[in-house]
Write an enzyme that holds these catalytic residues in place. Sequence first.
Site, mmCIF file in Angstrom:
data_model
loop_
_atom_site.group_PDB
_atom_site.id
_atom_site.type_symbol
_atom_site.label_atom_id
_atom_site.label_comp_id
_atom_site.label_asym_id
_atom_site.label_seq_id
_atom_site.Cartn_x
_atom_site.Cartn_y
_atom_site.Cartn_z
ATOM 1 N N CYS A 2 3.681 -1.589 19.042
ATOM 2 C CA CYS A 2 3.350 -2.137 20.808
ATOM 3 C C CYS A 2 3.972 -2.431 21.229
ATOM 4 C CB CYS A 2 2.619 -3.355 20.568
ATOM 5 S SG CYS A 2 0.955 -3.805 19.328
ATOM 6 N N ARG A 27 5.585 3.351 19.859
ATOM 7 C CA ARG A 27 5.219 2.436 18.797
ATOM 8 C C ARG A 27 4.355 1.568 18.377
ATOM 9 N NH1 ARG A 27 10.485 -1.135 20.457
ATOM 10 N NH2 ARG A 27 9.157 -2.307 20.022
ATOM 11 N N TRP A 75 -0.432 -1.287 18.660
ATOM 12 C CA TRP A 75 -0.973 -0.505 16.510
ATOM 13 C C TRP A 75 -1.214 -1.719 15.953
ATOM 14 C CZ3 TRP A 75 1.104 -3.218 12.173
ATOM 15 C CH2 TRP A 75 0.965 -1.797 10.927
ATOM 16 N N ASN A 100 3.475 -8.452 21.977
ATOM 17 C CA ASN A 100 3.335 -7.543 20.516
ATOM 18 C C ASN A 100 4.092 -9.134 19.935
ATOM 19 O OD1 ASN A 100 3.399 -4.819 21.937
ATOM 20 N ND2 ASN A 100 5.551 -5.173 22.469
ATOM 21 N N GLY A 101 2.738 -8.676 18.441
ATOM 22 C CA GLY A 101 3.616 -9.780 17.802
ATOM 23 C C GLY A 101 2.198 -10.115 16.461
ATOM 24 N N GLU A 483 14.347 10.069 0.415
ATOM 25 C CA GLU A 483 13.779 9.792 0.999
ATOM 26 C C GLU A 483 12.883 10.982 1.877
ATOM 27 O OE1 GLU A 483 14.462 8.644 3.970
ATOM 28 O OE2 GLU A 483 14.131 10.138 6.044
ATOM 29 N N LYS A 487 9.742 11.044 3.152
ATOM 30 C CA LYS A 487 9.236 11.740 4.936
ATOM 31 C C LYS A 487 7.976 12.871 4.609
ATOM 32 C CE LYS A 487 11.242 11.193 6.912
ATOM 33 N NZ LYS A 487 12.017 9.680 6.979
ATOM 34 N N GLU A 490 4.576 10.669 4.487
ATOM 35 C CA GLU A 490 4.012 9.455 5.640
ATOM 36 C C GLU A 490 3.770 10.579 6.858
ATOM 37 O OE1 GLU A 490 7.429 7.916 7.791
ATOM 38 O OE2 GLU A 490 8.558 8.772 7.124
ATOM 39 N N HIS A 506 10.560 8.840 -19.520
ATOM 40 C CA HIS A 506 9.437 8.203 -20.200
ATOM 41 C C HIS A 506 8.121 7.401 -18.956
ATOM 42 C CE1 HIS A 506 13.483 6.991 -21.814
ATOM 43 N NE2 HIS A 506 14.387 7.979 -20.686
ATOM 44 N N LYS A 605 6.163 3.051 15.313
ATOM 45 C CA LYS A 605 7.789 3.154 15.017
ATOM 46 C C LYS A 605 8.232 1.536 15.085
ATOM 47 C CE LYS A 605 11.998 5.901 15.319
ATOM 48 N NZ LYS A 605 11.760 6.935 14.154
HETATM 49 C C1 F6R Z 1 10.437 6.008 8.096
HETATM 50 C C2 F6R Z 1 10.443 5.122 9.097
HETATM 51 C C3 F6R Z 1 10.126 3.795 8.260
HETATM 52 C C4 F6R Z 1 11.575 2.955 8.831
HETATM 53 C C5 F6R Z 1 11.702 1.608 8.220
HETATM 54 C C6 F6R Z 1 12.624 0.957 8.849
HETATM 55 O O1 F6R Z 1 10.727 7.469 8.513
HETATM 56 O O2 F6R Z 1 10.659 5.205 10.261
HETATM 57 O O3 F6R Z 1 10.291 4.204 6.817
HETATM 58 O O4 F6R Z 1 12.545 3.628 8.566
HETATM 59 O O5 F6R Z 1 10.216 0.990 9.200
HETATM 60 O O6 F6R Z 1 13.340 1.127 10.309
HETATM 61 P P1 F6R Z 1 14.418 0.490 11.365
HETATM 62 O O7 F6R Z 1 15.419 1.334 10.568
HETATM 63 O O8 F6R Z 1 13.852 0.557 12.635
HETATM 64 O O9 F6R Z 1 15.151 -0.552 10.649
#
Ligand code: F6R
Length: 610
Positions: A2, A27, A75, A100-101, A483, A487, A490, A506, A605
């Site tokens: 948010c 966000r 969000w 937010n929260g 990773e 990617k 997501e 396995h 994010k």
């Molecule tokens: C994936 C991604 C998330 C963040 C995770 C931690 O592309 O961006 O998995 O890596 O939410 O976020 P930070 O690094 O901000 O603690």
Amino acid sequence: MCGIVGAVSNRPVCDILVDGLQRLEYRGYDSAGVTILDGAGSASCVKRQGKVGILASALADTQFNGTTGIAHTRWATHGAPSERNAHPHQSGERFFVVHNGIIENHDDLRDALVRDGYVFSSDTDTEVIVHLIHQLSPHYADLRSTVQAVTQKLQGAYGMVVADSQSPDELVVSRSGSPIVIGYGENEHFIASDPLALLPVTRRFSVLEEGDSAHVTREAVRVFDVSGVEVIRAANDFDMKSDASDKAGYKHYMLKEIFEQPEAIRRTLEGRVQSGAVSADAFGAGSQALFSQVKHIQIVACGTSYNAGMVARHWIEQHVGISCSVEIASEFRYRQSFVHDGSLLVTLSQSGETADTLAALRLAQSLNYLASLTICNVVTSSLVRESDFVYLMKAGPEIGVASTKAFTVQLTALLMLCVAVCQAKQTNQTFRDEAVEALLQLPESIQQALTLAEPIKSLADKFADKHHALFLGRGDQYPIAMEGALKLKEISYIHAEAYAAGELKHGPLALVDADMPVVVVAPNNELLDKLKSNIEEVRARGSVMYVFADSDDHFESEPGLDVVNMAHANHLITPILFSIPLQFLSYYVALVKGTDVDQPRNLAKSVTVE
Ligand code: F6R
């Protein structure tokens, strides 16, 4: 998660607020809203489901002259993404709040408010805040003390801004667990959950501490700590360009951020790796003395940052010669873990506000760790302010929800950490020399890896109709496979899993058929022969494989096997380099699938809630 923007100005604020929301949209982007106070006791509140652009269109035909207002991009946590659940929430026509929260005791508070006759018009936890403000306001002298009294009743996390239409020259702010900054202008002040929102109007910010509240008018900002005592929170100039959040001609932030990696890594190395060593203060004053005592490193992080930690475990145990554990923060914080003698806690986080990572740090502070170090990208963040030692990543703002440059910069910092710990312990000079040389070479090697964009683009079509994919790696490349899978899932919504290649037979091998593409990261290292055997096992099951290989691996493309060759590089930096083609792969597959690359569904994010 948010985004919040607020302004008390001497000019109309609607455009400033909406522009701020647009800059914060990474966000959260399922609904947005704005409340503008007209200065004569009324307020206009406009909300829309969907992205900020939809709200902006709804506002386009109306001229709002109000000079005080609050705004929010959401969000969803409690209550579906809808106009009815969008913020600001209001009580009567008087009080408005953006939040937010998560308010954890909202059910009890709601029941009590309903018994007292309040009618709720949303399914959110937030709405209890604004009705409580309405209910308590007659008993307090002013809005700030009312908000302070309300916060005593709240359990959970909040960053909030409150507006009162009958008092249009002030806003009240409060934070506990969700970041809030105050922006300083000429006869105007601003509020945001991230300074990025306000860069077109100010570069001067103060950061509220946990438990702070603030009374914000055009002329002044007064901050009060958790016990209500007035305190000074210094305002500092923020060194960031206003266009730092522009796409700079790229179609998506993610693509821009992938291409920014050489520069981001150059910035992170600058002044820190020189004269054949990592500078003594790269990890903060006194870090060398600390590192000389460290016997164990505990890394805690989430998501992509966790994957970076998993690579570092290999480096730390192999090259520094001390033990290292890596744990997902949401697990670490809720279990009784064993604290090794001489343990250093390292948190990894792009945002510095990830709720679980922050909670893990706070838990560790009550345990027997030598100290805490954070490797973090956001200077104003809670992790940076609460950790004993800080490595500021300097990757520049990362706006695309899928982390790219933050990952490679974290890895760069972690390799530097290994060098710094070896320096402090005066061990492994061979590794130190090799690592420093490889680090200095890194921006150029990444630049070279970026030329793979076109060849990988042409592979993307082959993934677009698939529903599942497997990613394989061994050793320090296994976390790179993790990773790559993260990617892909997501941003393209293709289900992808990573396995350590030796683990395939396995269980997961049962899944492999022509509809399950298998991606392999295969640099030329001591595990390559083992990996080649694993590749043969998969190929024998009729799978379609994509191998990202070292140019001297001698893989040849043939039917069912697509090979993308990477330039050979020092083995210490290959995990960093091999993550680049996987970033491209997920990006171009998402492009073919037409998904929302920068704002994938259900994600946001900076995960500031548990
Ligand atoms: C994936 C991604 C998330 C963040 C995770 C931690 O592309 O961006 O998995 O890596 O939410 O976020 P930070 O690094 O901000 O603690």
